[in-house]
Design an enzyme around this catalytic site. Sequence first.
Site, PDB file in Angstrom:
ATOM      1  N   CYS A  33      34.345  46.097  44.995  1.00 42.53           N
ATOM      2  CA  CYS A  33      35.649  45.427  44.963  1.00 42.53           C
ATOM      3  C   CYS A  33      36.722  46.482  45.164  1.00 42.53           C
ATOM      4  O   CYS A  33      36.988  47.290  44.271  1.00 42.53           O
ATOM      5  CB  CYS A  33      35.851  44.684  43.648  1.00 42.53           C
ATOM      6  SG  CYS A  33      37.449  43.831  43.590  1.00 42.53           S
ATOM      7  N   TYR A  56      43.921  32.425  45.267  1.00 42.13           N
ATOM      8  CA  TYR A  56      42.877  31.724  46.009  1.00 42.13           C
ATOM      9  C   TYR A  56      43.405  30.562  46.854  1.00 42.13           C
ATOM     10  O   TYR A  56      42.749  29.538  46.992  1.00 42.13           O
ATOM     11  CB  TYR A  56      41.782  31.251  45.050  1.00 42.13           C
ATOM     12  CG  TYR A  56      40.944  32.402  44.550  1.00 42.13           C
ATOM     13  CD1 TYR A  56      39.935  32.942  45.330  1.00 42.13           C
ATOM     14  CD2 TYR A  56      41.203  32.991  43.313  1.00 42.13           C
ATOM     15  CE1 TYR A  56      39.189  34.025  44.897  1.00 42.13           C
ATOM     16  CE2 TYR A  56      40.458  34.070  42.862  1.00 42.13           C
ATOM     17  CZ  TYR A  56      39.451  34.580  43.666  1.00 42.13           C
ATOM     18  OH  TYR A  56      38.720  35.667  43.229  1.00 42.13           O
ATOM     19  N   HIS A  90      34.284  42.768  48.157  1.00 41.14           N
ATOM     20  CA  HIS A  90      35.551  42.058  47.995  1.00 41.14           C
ATOM     21  C   HIS A  90      36.636  42.958  48.581  1.00 41.14           C
ATOM     22  O   HIS A  90      36.907  44.032  48.033  1.00 41.14           O
ATOM     23  CB  HIS A  90      35.868  41.814  46.516  1.00 41.14           C
ATOM     24  CG  HIS A  90      34.976  40.816  45.856  1.00 41.14           C
ATOM     25  ND1 HIS A  90      35.107  40.488  44.517  1.00 41.14           N
ATOM     26  CD2 HIS A  90      33.957  40.068  46.334  1.00 41.14           C
ATOM     27  CE1 HIS A  90      34.192  39.571  44.206  1.00 41.14           C
ATOM     28  NE2 HIS A  90      33.490  39.306  45.298  1.00 41.14           N
ATOM     29  N   ASP A  94      39.462  39.055  49.578  1.00 39.59           N
ATOM     30  CA  ASP A  94      39.680  38.761  48.166  1.00 39.59           C
ATOM     31  C   ASP A  94      41.093  38.223  47.990  1.00 39.59           C
ATOM     32  O   ASP A  94      41.741  37.831  48.960  1.00 39.59           O
ATOM     33  CB  ASP A  94      39.415  40.025  47.343  1.00 39.59           C
ATOM     34  CG  ASP A  94      39.032  39.727  45.902  1.00 39.59           C
ATOM     35  OD1 ASP A  94      38.880  38.545  45.545  1.00 39.59           O
ATOM     36  OD2 ASP A  94      38.876  40.679  45.130  1.00 39.59           O
ATOM     37  N   HIS A 111      29.908  43.516  39.631  1.00 40.60           N
ATOM     38  CA  HIS A 111      31.319  43.675  39.983  1.00 40.60           C
ATOM     39  C   HIS A 111      31.961  44.673  39.025  1.00 40.60           C
ATOM     40  O   HIS A 111      31.716  44.642  37.821  1.00 40.60           O
ATOM     41  CB  HIS A 111      32.025  42.322  39.867  1.00 40.60           C
ATOM     42  CG  HIS A 111      33.425  42.299  40.412  1.00 40.60           C
ATOM     43  ND1 HIS A 111      34.481  42.930  39.789  1.00 40.60           N
ATOM     44  CD2 HIS A 111      33.936  41.714  41.531  1.00 40.60           C
ATOM     45  CE1 HIS A 111      35.588  42.728  40.495  1.00 40.60           C
ATOM     46  NE2 HIS A 111      35.278  41.995  41.556  1.00 40.60           N
TER      47      HIS A 111
END
Length: 347
Positions: free
Chosen positions: A238, A325, A267, A311, A200
């Site tokens: 990402c 989240y 992501h 994401d 990542h």
Amino acid sequence: MKLSFRWYGKEDKVTLENIRQIPGMCSIVTAVYDVPSGEVWSKESIAELKRQIETAGLRFEVVESIPVHEDIKLGKASRDGFIENYCENIRRAAEAGVKCICYNFMPVFDWTRTETAHVLPDGSTTLAYYQEQVEAVDPMQSEGDLTLPGWDASYSREELKQVVAEYQAMTEEKLWENLEYFLKRIIPVAKKCNVNMAIHEDDPCWSIFGLPRIITNEENLDRFLKIVDETNNGITLCTGSLGCSGHNDVAKMAAKYAAMGRIHFVHMRNVAVLENGFEERAHLSSCGTLDMYAIMKALYDNGFDGYIRPDHGRMIWGETGRPGYGLYDRALGAAYLNGLWEAIEKQ
């Protein structure tokens, strides 16, 4: 594309039953969260994760993350033992059917934001990064505020000062050397286990507090992939981590690395790039700076068939929980990604 969703285990307010109801959802992204960095995950813990996920009608094929111990990144004499533990975790995850492992090589801080509930004009709240707020914090001052989001709460104030000082004395080239040492030991294991390792990018993709950060742009990703030029040594693209810098052309990078077969996980999130930082926004292209359609089309046109997840989401409709989240906005993001993919496919 294999649509996936991050889940933080049975204590997560977002349940597997919630996630299962998102159209097109097939895979859960999770990890063993109660084992300290550098230690081996028990087979029982991995098996229990698999059982819970499969009972809910989903698949357990992506781990995010197996943390890389700081001694590995710092190149300390103790690193070999931690690397062997890491290899054992790869083997155990593979035995449970895991196909992809996301990880990072960021010094100390996995991610940094200055606000976790910045209020947007529509009343939703989001994660944000403002440079002047970062500059107001000095991790080397014992009286400083050491509570920026994303910081490892397991460090005491003095421990944090010590590890930051060690990294501040390290050059980027030395961090590259330590990453190479790590990769040359784990990738052969991953290849044997048929697991794709997906690094990542640094989040955000620039140096903070004088710490070296190296997974930040196209040039550095090229260098990374050449260290061990194997398919199993790949990236997590990402869009937010790369896209928060106006210097990165994310759609171009998506096309390039997908064509190489080196993107194993994506992501997808949108950010509004500001003069003094960035704010995370809804997934829709017009809500931020990134052209989400162009990125998805670049992936599709170049044969991407790996895992993708919506994401960070905003907090909307009164939802509370782990910043970035929640269920609702990430579910909207998943629906948007599904729509883009179907339209591109049928085009």
